[in-house]
Design an enzyme around this catalytic site. Structure first.
Site, PDB file in Angstrom:
ATOM      1  N   CYS A 124       0.827  -1.197   0.023  1.00 43.69           N
ATOM      2  CA  CYS A 124      -0.156   0.008  -0.062  1.00 43.69           C
ATOM      3  C   CYS A 124       0.833   1.588   0.153  1.00 43.69           C
ATOM      4  CB  CYS A 124      -1.032   0.012   1.194  1.00 43.69           C
ATOM      5  SG  CYS A 124      -2.408   1.045   0.949  1.00 43.69           S
ATOM      6  N   GLU A 153      -1.403  -8.704   4.855  1.00 45.46           N
ATOM      7  CA  GLU A 153      -1.315  -8.983   6.514  1.00 45.46           C
ATOM      8  C   GLU A 153      -2.544  -8.911   7.085  1.00 45.46           C
ATOM      9  OE1 GLU A 153      -0.713  -6.352   4.613  1.00 45.46           O
ATOM     10  OE2 GLU A 153      -0.809  -4.311   5.720  1.00 45.46           O
ATOM     11  N   HIS A 194      -3.577  -5.709   0.865  1.00 43.60           N
ATOM     12  CA  HIS A 194      -3.034  -6.156   2.320  1.00 43.60           C
ATOM     13  C   HIS A 194      -2.951  -7.502   2.718  1.00 43.60           C
ATOM     14  CE1 HIS A 194      -2.381  -1.577   3.694  1.00 43.60           C
ATOM     15  NE2 HIS A 194      -3.466  -1.560   3.073  1.00 43.60           N
TER      16      HIS A 194
END
Lengths: 80, 233
Positions: B87, B206, B204
């Site tokens: 990002c 994560e 993302h």
């Protein structure tokens, strides 16, 4: 010395913000607006009186940070 | 896997990232402040997390890309060390010259925060070996400037060299304007550097690594990195 760096998008780079502004101006009925491209202006105060030195410093500033030369052009002016 | 997560003012995804790294590797990531001039000795992976470094002033990632720690990251990458930017981290890597191109405003000008599907283009990279080529994964995006653009020659080179690792797609892996969330060139969601050791991606992974998140599709990326480094060791 007062100086100005103007950063503009290279031609051919899509500018959705400029397009949105263009649309708004047209809907306001502002006459004769053909197209809008959005850019940035930096007003910079330069210490000293050497114009050539100032221009070199501004160019360095633009190359290193103020402009992303992948998508943007810039113009440097020492206003005096 | 020894990871270092960079921390810039305005970054807000560094703890999510550290948690995902710990989950995958069993080791705590080192949190490295932007003013540092060196990475912890033995760092295998540098992660540039998401957020809004310096409030997105000037251009997204522009100011963070010039922080002192980035010279250490460039040196790490030049030696073949792994770097992952997510990002705002992807924007920072582009601004720092570690990856080509630029992330422009989303084509429809809106900030987009939702789950998207990504097609994994190949599985022989450290960043994708936890997946199969052609596999579709679901991960969130949250960005206003994720529309990947580069000049024609750069895009040709990226495509020709197989450097596009992730693309926005339908749940079945189809490409198309309707699935290309932010209008990116060729639906590009993630690319690697010419040596293949630096990945930048807008989504993302994560944030999809634990059951409580509702999806664990992001785990493969981290598990793949751990497997890659274990094999290299």
């Amino acid at each position: 010395m007062k100086a100005r760096v103007t950063v503009t998008l290279k031609s051919g780079i899509l500018d959705p913000q400029g397009k949105a502004i263009e649309g708004a101006l047209k809907s306001l009925g502002v006459d004769g607006v053909a197209s809008v491209r959005q850019g940035k202006v930096f007003d910079i105060e330069i210490a000293g009186t050497d114009k050539a030195k100032a221009e070199a410093a501004l160019k360095e500033a633009a190359d290193k940070l103020l402009a992303n030369t992948v998508i943007e052009n810039y113009r440097v002016e020492v206003v005096g | 896997m020894k990871s270092a997560v960079l921390v810039f003012p305005g970054i807000n995804r560094e703890r999510d990232m550290a948690r995902a790294l710990k989950l995958a590797s069993g080791h705590d990531a080192a949190m490295v402040w932007h003013a540092e001039t060196a990475l912890p000795a033995g760092t295998d992976l540098v992660v540039v997390p998401g957020g809004f470094s310096y409030g997105d002033y000037l251009r997204c990632g522009a100011i963070a890309a010039r922080a002192p720690v980035m010279d250490a990251v460039r040196a790490h990458a030049a030696k073949g060390g792994l770097v992952l930017g997510v990002c705002n981290g992807f924007q920072i890597l582009c601004e720092s010259g570690l990856l080509p191109g630029v992330l422009m405003r989303n084509a429809k000008l809106k900030f987009i925060c939702k789950d998207v599907h990504l097609r994994v283009e190949r599985s022989d990279s450290p960043f994708t070996r936890g997946y199969n080529a052609g596999q579709v994964i679901r991960v969130p995006v949250a960005h206003g400037e994720g529309n990947y653009e580069a000049d024609h020659d750069t895009v040709e080179r990226l495509e020709g060299d197989g450097r596009v690792l992730y693309r926005y797609c339908s749940p079945d892996g189809e490409l198309g304007d309707g699935f290309n969330t932010n209008g990116a060139t060729n639906s590009i969601a993630g690319i690697v550097s010419d040596k293949g050791n630096v990945l930048g991606m807008m989504p993302h992974p994560e944030n999809h690594v634990e059951e409580i998140m509702g999806c664990t599709d992001g785990r493969g990326l981290f598990a793949g990195l751990v497997a890659h480094l274990d094999k290299a060791a």
